[in-house]
Every structure is written in C-alpha cells, then in structure tokens.
Scaffold this motif. Sequence first.
Motif, PDB file in Angstrom:
ATOM      1  N   SER A  67       3.469   0.910 -11.315  1.00 13.83           N
ATOM      2  CA  SER A  67       4.080   2.359 -10.816  1.00 13.83           C
ATOM      3  C   SER A  67       5.674   2.127 -10.457  1.00 13.83           C
ATOM      4  O   SER A  67       5.685   3.320 -11.736  1.00 13.83           O
ATOM      5  N   PRO A  68       6.275   1.522  -9.844  1.00 15.12           N
ATOM      6  CA  PRO A  68       7.555   2.153 -10.163  1.00 15.12           C
ATOM      7  C   PRO A  68       8.813   2.145 -10.815  1.00 15.12           C
ATOM      8  O   PRO A  68       9.188   2.888 -11.576  1.00 15.12           O
ATOM      9  N   THR A  69       7.779   1.168 -11.600  1.00 13.15           N
ATOM     10  CA  THR A  69       8.644   0.972 -13.071  1.00 13.15           C
ATOM     11  C   THR A  69       8.308   1.979 -14.212  1.00 13.15           C
ATOM     12  O   THR A  69       8.920   2.672 -14.998  1.00 13.15           O
ATOM     13  N   ARG A  70       7.715   2.190 -13.914  1.00 16.96           N
ATOM     14  CA  ARG A  70       6.578   3.413 -15.093  1.00 16.96           C
ATOM     15  C   ARG A  70       7.068   4.952 -15.045  1.00 16.96           C
ATOM     16  O   ARG A  70       8.000   5.471 -15.559  1.00 16.96           O
ATOM     17  N   ALA A  71       6.920   4.571 -13.735  1.00 16.33           N
ATOM     18  CA  ALA A  71       7.704   6.270 -12.779  1.00 16.33           C
ATOM     19  C   ALA A  71       9.213   5.900 -12.927  1.00 16.33           C
ATOM     20  O   ALA A  71       9.503   7.196 -13.439  1.00 16.33           O
ATOM     21  N   SER A  72      10.508   5.546 -13.324  1.00 16.96           N
ATOM     22  CA  SER A  72      11.564   5.033 -13.288  1.00 16.96           C
ATOM     23  C   SER A  72      11.458   5.183 -14.873  1.00 16.96           C
ATOM     24  O   SER A  72      12.178   6.254 -15.624  1.00 16.96           O
ATOM     25  N   LEU A  74       9.405   6.407 -17.388  1.00 20.10           N
ATOM     26  CA  LEU A  74       9.043   7.857 -18.002  1.00 20.10           C
ATOM     27  C   LEU A  74      10.255   8.838 -17.621  1.00 20.10           C
ATOM     28  O   LEU A  74      10.251  10.184 -18.375  1.00 20.10           O
ATOM     29  N   THR A  75      11.081   8.984 -16.234  1.00 23.89           N
ATOM     30  CA  THR A  75      11.415  10.065 -15.718  1.00 23.89           C
ATOM     31  C   THR A  75      12.975  10.430 -15.820  1.00 23.89           C
ATOM     32  O   THR A  75      13.801  11.303 -15.969  1.00 23.89           O
ATOM     33  N   GLY A  76      13.914   8.968 -15.454  1.00 21.74           N
ATOM     34  CA  GLY A  76      15.038   8.587 -16.170  1.00 21.74           C
ATOM     35  C   GLY A  76      15.495   7.945 -14.751  1.00 21.74           C
ATOM     36  O   GLY A  76      16.615   8.665 -14.406  1.00 21.74           O
ATOM     37  N   ARG A  77      14.311   8.613 -13.735  1.00 23.72           N
ATOM     38  CA  ARG A  77      15.299   8.466 -12.066  1.00 23.72           C
ATOM     39  C   ARG A  77      15.386   7.182 -11.638  1.00 23.72           C
ATOM     40  O   ARG A  77      14.273   6.601 -11.934  1.00 23.72           O
ATOM     41  N   ASN A  78      15.567   6.633 -10.484  1.00 24.13           N
ATOM     42  CA  ASN A  78      15.157   6.272  -9.868  1.00 24.13           C
ATOM     43  C   ASN A  78      13.801   5.422  -9.102  1.00 24.13           C
ATOM     44  O   ASN A  78      13.071   6.826  -9.084  1.00 24.13           O
ATOM     45  N   HIS A  79      12.919   4.959  -8.895  1.00 25.94           N
ATOM     46  CA  HIS A  79      11.545   4.986  -8.318  1.00 25.94           C
ATOM     47  C   HIS A  79      11.456   5.773  -6.988  1.00 25.94           C
ATOM     48  O   HIS A  79       9.910   6.268  -7.012  1.00 25.94           O
ATOM     49  N   HIS A  80      12.323   5.466  -5.911  1.00 24.91           N
ATOM     50  CA  HIS A  80      12.287   5.934  -4.905  1.00 24.91           C
ATOM     51  C   HIS A  80      11.810   6.886  -4.760  1.00 24.91           C
ATOM     52  O   HIS A  80      11.422   8.234  -4.604  1.00 24.91           O
ATOM     53  N   ARG A  81      12.943   7.884  -5.577  1.00 23.88           N
ATOM     54  CA  ARG A  81      13.488   9.064  -5.623  1.00 23.88           C
ATOM     55  C   ARG A  81      12.601   9.985  -6.638  1.00 23.88           C
ATOM     56  O   ARG A  81      12.333  11.093  -6.338  1.00 23.88           O
ATOM     57  N   VAL A  82      11.493   9.711  -7.031  1.00 23.67           N
ATOM     58  CA  VAL A  82       9.853  10.008  -7.710  1.00 23.67           C
ATOM     59  C   VAL A  82       9.246   9.832  -7.553  1.00 23.67           C
ATOM     60  O   VAL A  82       8.081   9.263  -7.575  1.00 23.67           O
ATOM     61  N   GLY A  83       9.251   9.475  -5.635  1.00 23.27           N
ATOM     62  CA  GLY A  83       7.976   9.007  -4.237  1.00 23.27           C
ATOM     63  C   GLY A  83       7.244   8.263  -5.541  1.00 23.27           C
ATOM     64  O   GLY A  83       5.789   8.059  -4.432  1.00 23.27           O
ATOM     65  N   ASN A  84       7.651   6.756  -5.808  1.00 21.87           N
ATOM     66  CA  ASN A  84       7.093   5.975  -6.146  1.00 21.87           C
ATOM     67  C   ASN A  84       7.673   4.804  -6.207  1.00 21.87           C
ATOM     68  O   ASN A  84       7.762   3.323  -6.926  1.00 21.87           O
ATOM     69  N   GLY A  85       7.500   4.692  -4.897  1.00 22.73           N
ATOM     70  CA  GLY A  85       8.666   2.949  -4.008  1.00 22.73           C
ATOM     71  C   GLY A  85       7.614   1.802  -3.710  1.00 22.73           C
ATOM     72  O   GLY A  85       7.962   1.282  -4.020  1.00 22.73           O
ATOM     73  N   GLN A  86       6.242   2.326  -4.353  1.00 14.36           N
ATOM     74  CA  GLN A  86       5.009   0.796  -4.053  1.00 14.36           C
ATOM     75  C   GLN A  86       4.045   1.906  -5.384  1.00 14.36           C
ATOM     76  O   GLN A  86       4.262   2.919  -5.742  1.00 14.36           O
ATOM     77  N   ILE A  87       2.912   0.813  -5.552  1.00 18.44           N
ATOM     78  CA  ILE A  87       2.384   1.752  -6.476  1.00 18.44           C
ATOM     79  C   ILE A  87       1.436   2.755  -5.643  1.00 18.44           C
ATOM     80  O   ILE A  87       1.004   3.129  -4.680  1.00 18.44           O
ATOM     81  N   ALA A  88       0.792   3.823  -6.679  1.00 18.37           N
ATOM     82  CA  ALA A  88       0.354   5.382  -6.210  1.00 18.37           C
ATOM     83  C   ALA A  88      -1.404   4.686  -5.237  1.00 18.37           C
ATOM     84  O   ALA A  88      -0.917   6.181  -4.773  1.00 18.37           O
ATOM     85  N   GLU A  89      -1.420   3.733  -5.516  1.00 19.20           N
ATOM     86  CA  GLU A  89      -2.812   3.314  -4.776  1.00 19.20           C
ATOM     87  C   GLU A  89      -2.348   3.096  -3.402  1.00 19.20           C
ATOM     88  O   GLU A  89      -3.622   3.533  -1.967  1.00 19.20           O
ATOM     89  N   LEU A  90      -1.377   2.935  -2.927  1.00 15.56           N
ATOM     90  CA  LEU A  90      -0.578   2.377  -1.162  1.00 15.56           C
ATOM     91  C   LEU A  90       0.089   3.388  -0.938  1.00 15.56           C
ATOM     92  O   LEU A  90       1.618   3.129   0.128  1.00 15.56           O
ATOM     93  N   ALA A  91       0.470   4.866  -1.520  1.00 17.63           N
ATOM     94  CA  ALA A  91       0.997   6.209  -0.920  1.00 17.63           C
ATOM     95  C   ALA A  91       0.967   6.152   0.933  1.00 17.63           C
ATOM     96  O   ALA A  91       0.050   5.999   0.855  1.00 17.63           O
ATOM     97  N   ASN A  92       2.588   6.581   0.634  1.00 13.29           N
ATOM     98  CA  ASN A  92       1.844   6.968   2.594  1.00 13.29           C
ATOM     99  C   ASN A  92       2.683   8.342   3.104  1.00 13.29           C
ATOM    100  O   ASN A  92       3.680   8.004   1.608  1.00 13.29           O
ATOM    101  N   ASP A  93       3.456   8.530   3.546  1.00  9.89           N
ATOM    102  CA  ASP A  93       4.190  10.025   3.813  1.00  9.89           C
ATOM    103  C   ASP A  93       5.368  10.309   3.801  1.00  9.89           C
ATOM    104  O   ASP A  93       6.324  11.456   3.413  1.00  9.89           O
ATOM    105  N   TRP A  94       6.333   9.160   3.769  1.00  9.62           N
ATOM    106  CA  TRP A  94       7.118   8.925   3.388  1.00  9.62           C
ATOM    107  C   TRP A  94       8.018   9.793   2.254  1.00  9.62           C
ATOM    108  O   TRP A  94       7.082   9.379   1.574  1.00  9.62           O
TER     109      TRP A  94
END
Length: 745
Positions: A67-72, A74-94
Amino acid sequence: MQESVYSPRAQHRRLPDDAPNILVVLIDDAGPGLPSAFGGEVSTPTLDRLLDEGISYNRFHTTAMCSPTRASLLTGRNHHRVGNGQIAELANDWDGYSGHIPKSSATGAEVLRHYGYTTAAFGKWHNTPAEETTAAGPFDNWPTGVGFDYFYGFLAGEASQYEPNLVRNTTVVLPPKTPEEGYHLSEDLADDAIGWLRRHKALDPSRPFFMYWASGCLHGPHHIMKPWADRYAGKFDDGWDAYRERVFERAKEKGWIPPEAELTERHPTMTAWDDIPDDEKPFQRRLMEVAAGYAEHCDVQVGRLFDELDRLGYRDNTLVFYIWGDNGSSGEGQNGTISELLAQNGIPTTTAQHIAALDELGGLDVLGSPKTDNMYHAGWAWAGSTPYKGMKLLASHLGGTRNPMVVRWPVRVTPDLTPRTQFLHCNDLVPTFYELLGITPPRTVDGIPQDPIDGAGFARTFVDRDAPAGKLTQYFEVMGSRAIYHDGWMASAFGPRAPWLPGLPGGIRDWSPDDDTWELYNLDEDWTQNHDLAEQYPEKLAQMREIFAIEAARNNALPIGGGLWVAAIHPEQRITTPYTSWDFTGDVTRMPEFCAPALGNKNNRVCIDVTFPERAHGVLYALGANGGGLTCFADDGYLCYEYNLFILMRTKMRSESRVAPGHHLVEVVTKYAEARPGGPLNVRISVDGQSVGETVVPVSAPLLFTANDCLDIGTCLGSPVSLDYFDRAPFPFDGSIDRMTVEYT
C-alpha cells in the motif's frame, strides 16, 4: 441562422497535440534477482523485449511495502504524507498511518483526467480503507473515486488467482470462468485491459489514455497451473545460496550492476540451503518452481497487453513504465508454507506439518493449485533480491526498496542497453507525467487545496542518460525499519523485526527506535551496502540521522514504527466492522472478511431460520477460503461444520442423524475455551434447541483467515472452505434460508 461547428472539447486543448498514452505496469513482491532480463533465472520474455526496445533504471526505489508504494506512486507524495505508512488493513489513528489518501493529495490519474486523459486501472488496488470495501461503499476512496474512469480488479492486498473477489468499477462481480474452465486472474486482468483498449479505440480514440495495470503476482499465494511450474523442474535443485552466486555474476555480465559491486552475505539468522534436511528439500525446490512459473506466466500476460498496443496502432506514442516489484521479494512464506496467512496470524508450525498436510492433498504436484495457498521459503526471497541484503518489509536495505524499472516510448526514446543510474523513487513518476505534458502541479483539485508534490520529474533522462534527475534526499520507513538517502550516502536502521523469522518478536512491546543501531554507507562507492562506515564517520552518521528526523517529522512518519501498533502491539484494534450484531437475508454474499462478523475468533451466536428439503445439500454459510476459514453446510441431510485452520488442521463436526425436512432453527454457538487470541474454541450446534454436535477447535486464527475472501450465505462463491464440497463448489443450499442473525456474546 448560424451553422453549428464541431470543436474538440476545451479540455483537450490543454494537452500538447502529441500527448502520449501512458501505461504503468507494476509487478508485486518481486526482487531484481528473479527476471532473466537482469540476470535471474525466471524467464521474462516481455521484460527482456522491453529492455531491448527502451531504457532502464537500476537505482529506482519503492517503499518496501504494498500500500505505501502504490499510494506514493499514484500521488507523487511520500507514503506517510498520504496516510499509508503501512498496509490499509492495519490503519490506526496517527495521520501517517490512517489508511486514507487525503483529497489534498489528488492522484496523478485525477489530474490527468481533468486535462483530458481517459483513465483505467486493473488488478491489485490496496489503497481503499478496509472498512470501506463492501458493496455498500462508500466509494470515494475506490479507484473510480480517485481519478480512474474504469477499474477491474480487487481492492485487497492479495487474492486467490483462481477464485478472487473481484470488483468492476463499484460493483462486486464473479470471475467469468471457473478454475476447471481454465480461469486465472493474471489472464483475466490482461483480457479485460485488452477489451478496454479496444473499446477506447472504437469509441474515444481522440483522447490519450492513462492505464495502471498492477498484477497481484508475485504476491502470495503463488498460484499457477502445473505446466507452467513444470518448466522449472530441477532448475533450483542446488538451493538459494548457489542461485544468488549465479545471478550475481550474470547481472554483472549483463551490465545491470557495476563490476565493483559486491555480493552481500546471508544474515546469520537466515537459513542456509545446506541446513535444510534432505527430506524437506523437494518441498522447498517445488515452491520455487511454482513461483517461477507464476512470475513467467504474468510476464507473458503483460506481453499480450503490449501486443495489443501494437495491433491497435498505439505502440509508438505510448509511454510504458514496466516496474518489476512494488517492493523486494517477500519472505512472508518464512520457512515455506502451504497457507501463507499463517505468518500474519503468527501461528508456529513446522515444515514437516506442511509436507504431511500436502501429502494428504496429493503431494508436491498440488502446490500452485486451488487446493493450496503456498508461498516459498524466505531463502528464495533473499535470493530473489540478489545482490542486496534485504527483502520486502525492510526499508533499511536496498533488497527491500530497490526495484528495476524499464521505460519504452518509441517516438521519443532511443533504446539504450546501458542502465541509467539516477537515484529515483516511485513518487517521481507523477511529476514526470506533469513535466512531459507541461502541467504545473495544481494548487487546487476539485476545489480542495493541494499538498506539495514530493517527487521530482526525471523526463530529461529519457533523452540524456547523464541528465540530473530525482532529488538529493529521500527517506524510507516501514514497520520501524528505516533509512535516509542524501547525496550519495545512506544511513540505515534495520528495525525491530526480521521478515524471515516466524511470528512477531517477543520483545517488540519494549522496542524503542532510540535504541536501534544505525549503519552508514557510501552508495556511490558501495553499490550493495556491504561496508558499514558508521564507526569510521560518526559525524556523517549524525548528520544523516538528523536529516532523517527532519524528513520523518515533515512527512507525518512519526511515531517511528507506528505501522506496528496494530500488527504487533494491539491486534484487537485491527480494522473491523463496528457492529456487534447482524440480521441477514439468506442471499447475502461476497461480504469481505474484514467487514464481516469475526465468526472464527470472537464469542458469537449464529441463528439460521431455514427450511430443509429431503436429504438437504449445500452451504448454509462460509467465511474465508480453502487456505483458511469456517463453514456450516448440509450433506445428504446431515448438518456439518468445519473449522479449517490454514489447511494444516481441520476440525470437523457432523450430526449423528439427518435433519428432517421442514422448517428449523439452526444455532451455532462459538466460545473461547481460554480467553486469549488464538486459543481453543468450543463450538456447539443445535437444531430447534436440541444439540446435534459439539467440538473443540484446538487452535484458532487470532487475526483473520484471508485477505480477500468473504462471507457467503447460502453458497460458497469464493475458494471452497471445505474439501468435503471442493468438487461441488459453489455448493448452493438446495433449501431456503429466510434469515440468518449473528451476534457477539
């Protein structure tokens, strides 16, 4: 009266007249040591051909996770900046780990569509929050909600290649064929993309297209038809250590890596091939043969897509990016497995258990078939990332983050077999599109102010191999493993876990990133991170660590290791449905497991208002798949239950007598015998209040059974949970289910 005059839509005039079609092909979980194009021993005829017809980049980088690679990318941004510091299924409140791409970071597809492109995505998506993946939506985070006119594929991180849970746009659909009829997902994705290209040619040929074709291959499970695996029979008999040495030398001969590059050593905790018992080696060899056949088959499907571009006349002005891997090869098969989600559930097993279960299914030839969810030993993943130290989930070392990329654009790019060496990142693709088309990154999209683009365009390198490109600084972080690149140097911290070791580290709750040891490498002189210079240059290391801290804070990557919060520290907080009770009609199907009742790991009661015919047959309900799940079904009038613990352990129950024809209330009560995740379960089934069977499930799945299969009522539309009805799938119930209620107790 004034005559009407046709004029192209205004948005078309915003593009250059020669605006190219753009095709991005993204392979999954595949390292640079696999394809024949770069010295590997997996035949990749399409990648080989593209290498001859275009240009390549041997220092292109991803994030080390899906998920982090794909989000980065597709958007041209770093993966944490677009909320994808890990796979979508392990999301948390940060913020950096929320699993939501913010509307303030529009995808490149969305922007291109505003400029007149028609857009389509195929295959693995893995960027929709898991709780939003049911047929009820919401759909604003599905592909068609973030810039794609058309989507066909799967939303989750992986899928069975034989019985995937598929989506077309915002509609859940079944595969067009069964496995017995020859269905395979990679072929289906190519077929659908080819059909889309033909419709585009017929219906809207004046508009350029942007296509994103992201296969689920080589992500587990490794599914491929036997003849493809048999092509590699005997080719890996000497194991992963010998494979690495051969591929390393061949990569040098091909000029893919420089002559001064050094082959890194195996990590001391990783198993050597010579340490594998002789009676287990055939199993480990066959796992790699299956993976190789799977990878070759996928590359051939990409070739079919390229052939269609040629046939339709699109070849010359289509800019193709073929990226071999969204991260390095995956070691999540760990010691070799016939059901790869065992690793995510942290259930300890032995190779002997896998072989014994496989023997009951028919032996080694069953690997790769619909009856297994196999994945190779982590040693093969390490070999697949030759010549580097790491693999998927290691953002610290290049084996997890360095992936080959080949570019072809016949009308503009002169073929060149010598790879380009600019340090690039997946977030550089979108700004490259903009650069080529003269698009200034928009300040607003659909009225929403936009975040800055983190990537840097590299279009000039298409025509000038020595042109500067990319950027001086790029950080990496996944699950606490991290690195910082700056102006030729890289500092790395391995992090709290080795992906090839079973289970989660026992001390991870006490882990602190402040205690990690950092390494330092001069990548301009040390291609493979083989010489740690941390002790020699402490001031340089301190400078690099400070740069990392700044980048991490700027990109919402704090807290470091935030992606581990759900996976390792608080699994009870994983994304799941907010409901505690459900009232279903008897025709509800394809409810993704992440959103369905957790029938296999929570105390629960299932009540089914059902009418049985004489000698009833069929599934009352099924959750999961052949690789792991549970099911309640009727067989010749008998009421049956099975808890399939990842193929290795099947707990079954069958009523002593047939259920009489007529209306009945069937109740299935599941309760933990011990209050701990993964502990034994007591299961009791009754009909009209009378017990018809009780059993104990010795070990349960603490996390979930599957990544992409579902809950079905009245049938089993996905992979058959039970072998008892495998040959009769989808085994619809031949009575009627008026209602099924579920409640947590």
